[in-house]
Design a protein around this motif. Structure first.
Motif, PDB file in Angstrom:
ATOM      1  N   PRO A   1       0.566 -17.204  -3.172  1.00 56.29           N
ATOM      2  CA  PRO A   1       1.640 -16.630  -4.625  1.00 56.29           C
ATOM      3  C   PRO A   1       0.279 -15.514  -5.075  1.00 56.29           C
ATOM      4  N   MET A   2      -0.564 -14.981  -4.713  1.00 54.52           N
ATOM      5  CA  MET A   2      -0.865 -14.103  -5.006  1.00 54.52           C
ATOM      6  C   MET A   2      -0.431 -12.575  -4.322  1.00 54.52           C
ATOM      7  N   LEU A   3       0.298 -12.653  -3.389  1.00 55.71           N
ATOM      8  CA  LEU A   3       1.443 -11.517  -2.477  1.00 55.71           C
ATOM      9  C   LEU A   3       2.198 -11.412  -2.817  1.00 55.71           C
ATOM     10  N   ALA A   4       2.722 -12.593  -3.055  1.00 53.31           N
ATOM     11  CA  ALA A   4       4.201 -13.126  -4.179  1.00 53.31           C
ATOM     12  C   ALA A   4       4.164 -12.246  -5.082  1.00 53.31           C
ATOM     13  N   GLN A   5       3.279 -12.414  -6.310  1.00 57.52           N
ATOM     14  CA  GLN A   5       3.141 -11.858  -7.660  1.00 57.52           C
ATOM     15  C   GLN A   5       3.398 -10.644  -7.859  1.00 57.52           C
ATOM     16  N   ALA A   6       2.443  -9.880  -7.013  1.00 62.47           N
ATOM     17  CA  ALA A   6       1.525  -7.993  -6.705  1.00 62.47           C
ATOM     18  C   ALA A   6       2.595  -7.714  -5.929  1.00 62.47           C
ATOM     19  N   CYS A   7       3.177  -8.273  -4.474  1.00 62.27           N
ATOM     20  CA  CYS A   7       3.640  -7.002  -3.997  1.00 62.27           C
ATOM     21  C   CYS A   7       5.042  -7.103  -3.101  1.00 62.27           C
ATOM     22  N   VAL A   8       5.769  -8.722  -3.996  1.00 60.03           N
ATOM     23  CA  VAL A   8       7.355  -8.827  -2.966  1.00 60.03           C
ATOM     24  C   VAL A   8       7.808  -8.353  -3.745  1.00 60.03           C
ATOM     25  N   ASP A   9       7.585  -7.770  -5.337  1.00 57.23           N
ATOM     26  CA  ASP A   9       8.574  -7.087  -6.214  1.00 57.23           C
ATOM     27  C   ASP A   9       9.374  -5.567  -5.023  1.00 57.23           C
ATOM     28  N   CYS A  10       8.065  -4.918  -4.478  1.00 56.03           N
ATOM     29  CA  CYS A  10       8.311  -3.202  -3.457  1.00 56.03           C
ATOM     30  C   CYS A  10       8.082  -3.456  -1.876  1.00 56.03           C
ATOM     31  N   HIS A  11       7.656  -4.996  -1.691  1.00 53.72           N
ATOM     32  CA  HIS A  11       8.025  -5.920  -0.524  1.00 53.72           C
ATOM     33  C   HIS A  11       8.548  -7.002   0.148  1.00 53.72           C
TER      34      HIS A  11
ATOM     35  N   PRO B   1      12.442  -9.025  -0.685  1.00 55.91           N
ATOM     36  CA  PRO B   1      14.131  -8.892   0.525  1.00 55.91           C
ATOM     37  C   PRO B   1      14.399  -7.954  -0.862  1.00 55.91           C
ATOM     38  N   TYR B   2      14.469  -7.563  -2.303  1.00 59.43           N
ATOM     39  CA  TYR B   2      14.894  -6.979  -2.350  1.00 59.43           C
ATOM     40  C   TYR B   2      14.826  -5.692  -2.520  1.00 59.43           C
ATOM     41  N   ALA B   3      13.667  -4.567  -1.849  1.00 62.84           N
ATOM     42  CA  ALA B   3      13.057  -3.385  -1.573  1.00 62.84           C
ATOM     43  C   ALA B   3      12.365  -4.144  -0.718  1.00 62.84           C
ATOM     44  N   GLU B   4      12.151  -2.796   0.207  1.00 63.12           N
ATOM     45  CA  GLU B   4      10.942  -3.089   1.485  1.00 63.12           C
ATOM     46  C   GLU B   4      10.724  -1.672   1.859  1.00 63.12           C
ATOM     47  N   GLU B   5       9.775  -1.213   0.677  1.00 71.72           N
ATOM     48  CA  GLU B   5       8.962   0.206   1.469  1.00 71.72           C
ATOM     49  C   GLU B   5       8.418   0.388   1.694  1.00 71.72           C
ATOM     50  N   GLY B   6       7.847   1.481   2.887  1.00 70.29           N
ATOM     51  CA  GLY B   6       7.233   1.755   4.043  1.00 70.29           C
ATOM     52  C   GLY B   6       7.830   0.814   5.203  1.00 70.29           C
ATOM     53  N   ASN B   7       8.716   0.303   5.446  1.00 69.34           N
ATOM     54  CA  ASN B   7       8.994  -0.783   5.540  1.00 69.34           C
ATOM     55  C   ASN B   7       8.389  -2.156   6.016  1.00 69.34           C
ATOM     56  N   ILE B   8       7.939  -2.492   5.150  1.00 72.35           N
ATOM     57  CA  ILE B   8       7.229  -3.905   5.331  1.00 72.35           C
ATOM     58  C   ILE B   8       7.568  -5.088   4.243  1.00 72.35           C
ATOM     59  N   ARG B   9       7.942  -5.254   4.651  1.00 72.95           N
ATOM     60  CA  ARG B   9       8.328  -7.260   4.167  1.00 72.95           C
ATOM     61  C   ARG B   9       6.375  -7.739   4.180  1.00 72.95           C
ATOM     62  N   ILE B  10       6.270  -8.358   3.409  1.00 75.32           N
ATOM     63  CA  ILE B  10       5.108  -9.159   2.977  1.00 75.32           C
ATOM     64  C   ILE B  10       5.608 -10.435   2.983  1.00 75.32           C
ATOM     65  N   ASP B  11       6.802 -11.050   2.560  1.00 73.68           N
ATOM     66  CA  ASP B  11       7.000 -12.325   2.657  1.00 73.68           C
ATOM     67  C   ASP B  11       7.306 -12.723   3.649  1.00 73.68           C
ATOM     68  N   THR B  12       7.840 -12.004   4.683  1.00 69.34           N
ATOM     69  CA  THR B  12       8.053 -12.557   6.243  1.00 69.34           C
ATOM     70  C   THR B  12       7.195 -12.367   7.115  1.00 69.34           C
ATOM     71  N   LEU B  13       6.076 -12.024   6.981  1.00 71.85           N
ATOM     72  CA  LEU B  13       4.839 -11.423   7.300  1.00 71.85           C
ATOM     73  C   LEU B  13       4.024 -13.431   7.949  1.00 71.85           C
ATOM     74  N   ASP B  14       4.079 -13.391   9.167  1.00 69.24           N
ATOM     75  CA  ASP B  14       3.009 -14.450   9.586  1.00 69.24           C
ATOM     76  C   ASP B  14       2.159 -14.424   9.312  1.00 69.24           C
ATOM     77  N   PRO B  15       1.673 -15.823   8.408  1.00 68.42           N
ATOM     78  CA  PRO B  15       0.218 -15.354   8.273  1.00 68.42           C
ATOM     79  C   PRO B  15      -0.772 -16.133   9.660  1.00 68.42           C
TER      80      PRO B  15
ATOM     81  N   ALA C   1      -0.508  -5.982  12.667  1.00 69.61           N
ATOM     82  CA  ALA C   1      -1.031  -4.523  12.908  1.00 69.61           C
ATOM     83  C   ALA C   1      -0.699  -4.648  11.099  1.00 69.61           C
ATOM     84  N   TRP C   2       0.477  -5.383  10.703  1.00 74.45           N
ATOM     85  CA  TRP C   2       1.092  -5.230   9.709  1.00 74.45           C
ATOM     86  C   TRP C   2      -0.466  -5.830   8.975  1.00 74.45           C
ATOM     87  N   TRP C   3      -0.847  -7.241   9.427  1.00 78.62           N
ATOM     88  CA  TRP C   3      -1.906  -7.080   8.266  1.00 78.62           C
ATOM     89  C   TRP C   3      -3.100  -7.053   8.071  1.00 78.62           C
TER      90      TRP C   3
END
Length: 897
Positions: free
Chosen positions: A81-91, A93-107, A116-118
């Protein structure tokens, strides 16, 4: 104990953090200006910065006997939830800055493929770079929670990865390690690796990396010849050579020049006998004290310019087989060498190829008026024609001439002639007096910056000097034995003594038998026993057992102490760049070297040994990328004061500074800032530090308002990251990120636009404005915004590292803003930020660099947990550099390689 610690931390808070809080509170409308508020000193920030280190209470995550499970529930409930609130807007489904999507990373970092992404996420969040201040918010509590969860998961995943993968640092020696190994094995301080090609560097910048130290068949064949050449310098056959001598009193040396001057005066008297006024002026000029080296008659005060010419060999001295008599200190004539001038003593073409050239000079300073002591440097050279001249410094460090004029003293150099290169190429081809000239000479140079002149009374030179015969290096190999009459038995004794030292482990009977078989095969083809043994020993030091650093061999694995022998080799290569000494081998043979207390004591002993200077030199040069300074081309028109002596001092400064921190176990944070520095006279003049004389480096306490202190402000490191004409913020920024913070920026994208200086509008801009204009371009913004601010903070330093406050009449603007909106106000602001917020990152970076060098291979994700643990212990134990070395050596990472 906990109560006492709490009181200590509270006191530190009041002393160090409260002033900053007061500053923030008072910097409100109507309050005092910031200039009136006293900020905590940089030394205070070292202590206060430690208080909020996340590593102070760091504890490694237990792995236990069973594989730990990833903390996925905690991720889903708290972290996601913290990452979704602070990061998902830029990383997302609607924006993928730096070629990274936080919402699809395997935890699942333990089993997943997104580690490597983490790691990128961890770095960005922990440094405050993400989310950007103008794009989102993340509270300190949420940021700490994300960092703690990621750190813990990364550590567990790393430990498991290392256990599964394993590593090997199998490699050959570097050129410098090979050189030192032969020096220590043979007991000779010669440059045995001079003819080897230079080693390339890994991506980390280190030359001792297993990924680059391969060997071709041609190289392997070259090692055989190099080994033979090295042994030929250590082993001597036949009778002791007859020494030869040159005995040069300055009265005799001056005869040609005094006679020339007297003839000049006689000619003037004849030429102007009818013009007394002109004659008086000409005679006054002729009798004036020369500005260059000159001869002085101490009785009459008469002087004559010292002149030397290579042609006709008229200045060449003839050698004698008779030892010279001890010269008198009451000489009538002396040679006077002003600062930066020289006296040449030509010795002809009979100087031998081997042995020692011993030079003894009776000298003093000329006057007591100047308190600064001059230094005398010895060079060896030749000049065969107008276009062929060579002179190289020999004999070691300069001699400080501290003798008074009334009490001259002898100063002595010893030069191994086999190490002098180049030698005159027409020697033994042309006759003395021919052109090209085959003659050679020594040159005495007043190498000091001070105005004190050196006074030379007498020069004695001896060649073919051997204090004992055979020399010690020969006797080290051909040991005394009752079996000397039995060549096979004596050869076995020599091999049993030599091979364990060369191969750094016990030798089997089969290995000795193999070498004796080789001896029996080649002995009939050799003139004597020594020649045959030289060939056999050459195979020993051209064997992979000598040239390679690897895990214990199959033969050595039969002994219980095999691991300790391997540890001895790794340890000596790390701290001495060479093979183990007898003490390390003895402890390995006893199987006690790996005992923690014994190992700790050995590290202390090795760091106190002069050979640890090798580690300081080679680690520092590779860590900081100082090869850039080797090839720096400075604009002489812009910086006429930049001379070879200054560049030499620049090259030395980071090394002696590192050695000071190491020998006294000072904090690694001193590399960011220190209230002291080490300089010699030439560097002190460059820095504007007064009352420093001589060429030796010494520690100097810095004033509180000094712009120096630490690596960031050392002129050589600043100069190598310039273009030789002006500062270069981009280079300096990249260097800080790569070398000091271990956070190298990505390579620039293709087709990067350049700054068009032909554009008159751009040409009007300051350097900082040009960079900002370049950074505003879309293709450049993402990278430059993370690099340029670091480099702009150095703008008060010009291309050769001098402090400046304006450029072309405009004030220097060294203020910048980092990617996380952190403002940097010049070099002081940069140091403050690093000491306040980046202590952990810097400490981990230097541990990472030291460990990479110690292991001789690039570090991987599997090593990260160990690096984290070592770094935490370094922080918890006071940040000492020697402490870091001990912890690296004691780690499983080092001992299980």
């Amino acid at each position: 104990m906990q109560f006492r610690q709490a009181i200590c931390y509270l006191a530190l808070y009041i002393a160090f953090l409260l002033p900053a809080a007061v500053y923030a509170a008072d910097a409100s409308p109507g309050s005092s200006t910031p200039e009136e508020i006293e900020l905590p000193s940089l030394e205070q920030l070292k202590q206060s910065g430690r208080l909020h280190s996340r590593l102070r209470n760091y504890q490694p995550s237990p792995t236990g006997d069973t594989a730990p499970k990833p903390r996925l529930e905690e991720f889903q409930e708290r972290i996601k939830p913290m990452l979704a609130q602070a990061c998902v807007d830029c990383h997302g489904p609607y924006a993928e800055e730096g070629n990274i999507r936080i919402d699809t990373l395997d935890p699942d970092l333990v089993h997943g493929k997104d580690v490597a992404w983490w790691l990128e996420v961890l770095a960005a969040v922990s440094k405050g770079e993400m989310p950007p201040p103008d794009e989102g918010e993340l509270s300190d509590e949420d940021r700490a929670a994300i960092v703690d969860w990621l750190t813990s998961e990364v550590q567990v995943a790393s430990a498991l990865r290392r256990a599964q993968e394993g590593h090997s640092s199998f490699r050959r020696m570097t050129r410098y390690e090979y050189n030192y190994a032969l020096q220590d094995l043979l007991g000779l301080p010669y440059e045995f690796g001079r003819d080897l090609p230079p080693d390339s560097a890994s991506e980390d910048g280190f030359q001792n990396s297993s990924e680059t130290l391969t060997m071709s068949a041609i190289q392997f064949a070259a090692y055989r010849q190099l080994g033979n050449n090295a042994l030929s310098k250590a082993i001597f056959r036949g009778e002791k050579p007859t020494p030869i001598y040159w005995d040069v009193a300055m009265k005799a040396a001056a005869e040609i020049d005094f006679d020339k001057k007297r003839k000049q005066i006689d000619n003037l008297k004849k030429q102007f006998k009818d013009d007394p006024e002109t004659l008086e002026k000409r005679l006054k000029n002729a009798n004036a004290v020369p500005r260059d080296t000159y001869y002085l008659n101490l009785t009459s005060g008469e002087t004559a310019s010292e002149e030397w010419a290579y042609y006709s060999a008229r200045y060449a001295r003839k050698p004698s087989e008779q030892p010279p008599t001890e010269p008198s200190d009451t000489a009538e004539v002396v040679a006077v060498i002003p600062r930066k001038k020289r006296l040449i003593v030509e010795l002809g073409d009979t100087i031998p190829e081997k042995g020692t050239l011993r030079v003894r000079v009776l000298a003093s300073r000329k006057s007591l008026d100047n308190p600064r002591l001059p230094s005398l440097q010895l060079e060896f050279g030749w000049q065969a024609s107008n276009d062929s001249y060579a002179a190289v410094q020999v004999g070691g460090p300069d001699k400080v001439i501290d003798a008074d004029p009334d009490n001259p003293m002898f100063y002595e150099w010893e030069v191994p002639l086999s190490e002098v290169q180049p030698r005159n190429s027409v020697r033994h081809i042309n006759k003395l007096g021919d052109l090209p000239s085959p003659s050679e000479f020594i040159k005495l140079v007043n190498s000091s910056l001070s105005a004190t002149e050196v006074q030379i009374y007498h020069v004695s030179v001896s060649a073919n000097v051997y204090d004992q015969w055979p020399p010690e290096s020969h006797q080290r190999i051909f040991i005394d034995s009752e079996y000397k009459s039995d060549e096979t038995a004596y050869g076995a004794e020599i091999l049993n003594e030599f091979m364990p030292k060369a191969w750094r482990r016990p030798i089997t009977e089969a290995e000795i038998t193999q070498k004796l078989k080789l001896f029996s095969t080649i002995r009939p083809q050799c003139d004597d026993f020594e020649q045959a043994m030289t060939e056999v020993l050459a195979t020993v030091i051209s064997s992979p057992q000598f040239l390679y650093l690897s895990s214990p061999s199959q033969a050595a694995e039969e002994t219980a102490s095999a691991a300790d022998y391997h540890l001895a080799s790794r340890l000596s290569m790390f701290l001495w760049c060479s093979i183990p000494d007898q003490k390390l081998l003895d402890l390995a043979g006893e199987g006690t070297l790996s005992n923690p207390e014994v190992l700790d004591a050995q590290v202390e002993r090795m760091l106190a040994d002069p050979r640890s200077r090798r580690f300081s030199e080679h680690f520092v040069r590779q860590w900081l990328g100082m090869q850039l300074l080797d090839y720096l081309n400075v604009d002489k028109k812009a910086y006429p004061q930049f001379d070879p002596e200054l560049k030499e001092a620049m090259l030395e400064e980071p090394i002696v500074f590192f050695q000071e921190v190491l020998q006294n176990n000072r904090s690694v944070l001193d590399f960011i800032h220190a209230d002291y520095t080490l300089v010699n006279e030439r560097l002190a003049v460059h820095y504007g530090i007064k009352d420093i004389d001589g060429n030796e480096f010494r520690l100097v306490e810095l004033d509180a308002n000094s712009q120096r202190g630490g690596l960031l402000t050392q002129s050589g490191l600043l100069a190598m990251n310039s273009d030789g004409k002006d500062s270069h913020p981009l280079k300096r920024g990249i260097w800080v990120l790569k070398s000091l913070l271990n956070d190298p920026p990505p390579p620039p994208p293709a087709a990067v636009p350049i700054i068009d200086l032909a554009d008159p509008e751009i040409a009007k801009l300051t350097l900082k404005q040009r960079i900002e204009n370049h950074r505003d371009q879309a293709a450049c913004k993402s990278c430059h915004s993370k690099i340029d601010p670091w480099g702009i903070a150095f703008e008060n330093f010009d291309a050769v590292g001098r402090w400046r406050t304006e450029v072309e009449g405009k004030p220097v603007d060294a203020s910048s803003e980092l990617f996380n909106k952190q403002e940097l106000d010049g070099i002081d602001g940069l140091k403050r930020y690093l000491l306040e917020d980046r202590q952990d990152q810097f400490t981990q970076a230097i541990v990472h660099k030291l460990t990479t060098y110690a292991l001789g291979r690039p570090l991987t994700f599997g090593d990260r947990a160990s690096i984290d643990q070592i770094t935490a212990k370094v922080r918890q134990q006071g940040d000492g550099l020697a402490t870091a070395i001990k912890l690296i050596v004691a780690s499983d990472l080092f001992q299980s390689e």
